[in-house]
Design a protein around this motif. Structure first.
Motif, short mmCIF file in Angstrom:
data_model
loop_
_atom_site.label_atom_id
_atom_site.label_comp_id
_atom_site.label_asym_id
_atom_site.label_seq_id
_atom_site.Cartn_x
_atom_site.Cartn_y
_atom_site.Cartn_z
N LYS A 28 0.80 -1.22 0.00
CA LYS A 28 0.00 0.00 0.00
C LYS A 28 0.84 1.28 0.00
O LYS A 28 0.29 2.36 -0.09
CB LYS A 28 -0.94 0.01 1.20
CG LYS A 28 -1.96 -1.10 1.14
CD LYS A 28 -2.89 -1.06 2.32
CE LYS A 28 -3.89 -2.21 2.19
NZ LYS A 28 -4.66 -2.39 3.38
N ARG A 29 2.16 1.15 0.11
CA ARG A 29 3.03 2.32 0.20
C ARG A 29 4.30 2.07 -0.61
O ARG A 29 4.83 0.97 -0.63
CB ARG A 29 3.43 2.59 1.65
CG ARG A 29 2.23 2.81 2.54
CD ARG A 29 2.45 3.99 3.39
NE ARG A 29 1.23 4.27 4.12
CZ ARG A 29 0.76 5.48 4.26
NH1 ARG A 29 1.38 6.50 3.73
NH2 ARG A 29 -0.34 5.68 4.94
N TRP A 30 4.83 3.15 -1.21
CA TRP A 30 6.06 3.05 -1.96
C TRP A 30 7.24 2.67 -1.07
O TRP A 30 8.19 2.04 -1.53
CB TRP A 30 6.36 4.37 -2.68
CG TRP A 30 5.53 4.54 -3.90
CD1 TRP A 30 4.48 5.40 -4.08
CD2 TRP A 30 5.64 3.80 -5.12
NE1 TRP A 30 3.95 5.24 -5.33
CE2 TRP A 30 4.65 4.27 -6.00
CE3 TRP A 30 6.49 2.78 -5.55
CZ2 TRP A 30 4.48 3.76 -7.28
CZ3 TRP A 30 6.32 2.27 -6.83
CH2 TRP A 30 5.34 2.76 -7.67
N CYS A 41 6.95 5.26 5.42
CA CYS A 41 6.71 6.62 4.94
C CYS A 41 5.28 7.08 5.23
O CYS A 41 4.31 6.36 5.00
CB CYS A 41 6.98 6.69 3.45
SG CYS A 41 7.07 8.37 2.84
N ASP A 42 5.20 8.31 5.72
CA ASP A 42 3.90 8.92 5.96
C ASP A 42 3.92 10.39 5.54
O ASP A 42 3.19 11.21 6.07
CB ASP A 42 3.46 8.76 7.41
CG ASP A 42 4.43 9.38 8.39
OD1 ASP A 42 5.45 9.95 7.96
OD2 ASP A 42 4.17 9.30 9.60
N LEU A 43 4.80 10.70 4.57
CA LEU A 43 4.89 12.09 4.09
C LEU A 43 3.57 12.58 3.50
O LEU A 43 3.21 13.73 3.66
CB LEU A 43 5.99 12.20 3.02
CG LEU A 43 7.42 12.13 3.52
CD1 LEU A 43 8.39 12.05 2.34
CD2 LEU A 43 7.74 13.31 4.40
N CYS A 44 2.90 11.69 2.78
CA CYS A 44 1.64 12.06 2.13
C CYS A 44 0.46 11.47 2.92
O CYS A 44 0.54 10.35 3.42
CB CYS A 44 1.59 11.52 0.70
SG CYS A 44 2.96 12.10 -0.32
N PRO A 78 3.54 7.45 -9.65
CA PRO A 78 4.87 7.48 -9.01
C PRO A 78 4.83 8.22 -7.67
O PRO A 78 3.95 9.05 -7.42
CB PRO A 78 5.73 8.26 -10.01
CG PRO A 78 4.99 8.22 -11.30
CD PRO A 78 3.53 8.10 -10.95
N CYS A 79 5.79 7.91 -6.85
CA CYS A 79 5.94 8.58 -5.56
C CYS A 79 6.15 10.08 -5.80
O CYS A 79 6.91 10.47 -6.67
CB CYS A 79 7.14 8.00 -4.81
SG CYS A 79 7.50 8.81 -3.25
N ARG A 80 5.47 10.89 -5.00
CA ARG A 80 5.59 12.34 -5.13
C ARG A 80 6.94 12.86 -4.62
O ARG A 80 7.43 13.89 -5.08
CB ARG A 80 4.48 13.03 -4.32
CG ARG A 80 3.09 12.79 -4.84
CD ARG A 80 2.08 13.50 -3.90
NE ARG A 80 0.73 13.10 -4.19
CZ ARG A 80 0.00 12.26 -3.44
NH1 ARG A 80 0.52 11.75 -2.36
NH2 ARG A 80 -1.23 11.95 -3.78
N PHE A 81 7.52 12.17 -3.66
CA PHE A 81 8.77 12.62 -3.03
C PHE A 81 9.77 11.48 -2.89
O PHE A 81 10.15 11.10 -1.78
CB PHE A 81 8.47 13.20 -1.64
CG PHE A 81 7.43 14.28 -1.64
CD1 PHE A 81 7.74 15.54 -2.10
CD2 PHE A 81 6.14 14.01 -1.19
CE1 PHE A 81 6.78 16.54 -2.10
CE2 PHE A 81 5.18 15.00 -1.20
CZ PHE A 81 5.49 16.28 -1.66
#
Length: 180
Positions: free
Chosen positions: A44-46, A117-120, A129-132
């Motif tokens: 569910k996450r990059w 990761c929980d940036l977004c 694609p991943c934003r960051f």
């Protein structure tokens, strides 16, 4: 340089150890455990498996670094079901990790921590694609590192005892050329 890193880090953390990267124990069983999705983030996450990539390729990438700085933070809990305390401890560990990275000023490194990761607010995986990608956070376990075996081989405490939670980070790095 390596002694300076330990001297810089020790006041910030519970325990710290500097190892050669080749001393870090990897296990395919850790990735298999990730696939059981206890945290709810697998697929569910990059920054989590399987999106982070092939475990063998990840291992090879990490082993191109010379050193691995392993450190932990320990946090008090009200009881063994204190999820709020565990989350607060994880957030505090992430802040400590950021301080370690700032203080050590590694030239080239990969930091693996205790939190995915929980940036977004909502991850784009798998639709975009991943934003960051340069700021994405990945966990120690997402790369197949066996934390229990790591603690045993490095002489670190895996558990701080009752009513505590211990979190770990591993920073793979090369010695800065100017310090060599």
């Amino acid at each position: 340089m390596t002694n300076e890193i330990l001297q810089t880090v020790k006041p910030l953390v519970c325990e710290a150890k500097l190892l050669h990267a080749c001393e870090i124990p990897f296990s395919d069983q850790v990735i298999t455990a990730c696939a059981q999705n206890y945290c709810g983030r697998y697929g569910k996450r990059w920054g989590c498996p399987p999106a982070v990539g092939n475990p063998r390729a990840l291992r090879e990438k990490l082993l191109k670094y010379e050193y691995a700085l392993v450190f932990s933070t320990r946090h008090e809990l009200e009881d063994s079901f204190d999820l709020e305390g565990m989350n607060a401890g994880r957030e505090a560990h992430c802040r400590t990790e950021a301080e370690v990275l700032r203080s050590c000023a590694f030239e080239a490194y990969i930091a693996l921590g205790a939190s995915s990761c929980d940036l977004c607010k909502e991850c784009t995986y798998p639709n975009a694609p991943c934003r960051f990608p340069d700021r994405m956070k990945m966990t120690v376990e997402s790369h197949g590192i066996d934390v229990v075996a790591l603690c045993a081989s490095a002489g670190l405490s895996y558990s701080g005892g009752e009513r505590t939670v211990t979190y770990f980070s591993v920073v793979f790095f090369r010695q800065n050329k100017k310090d060599a």
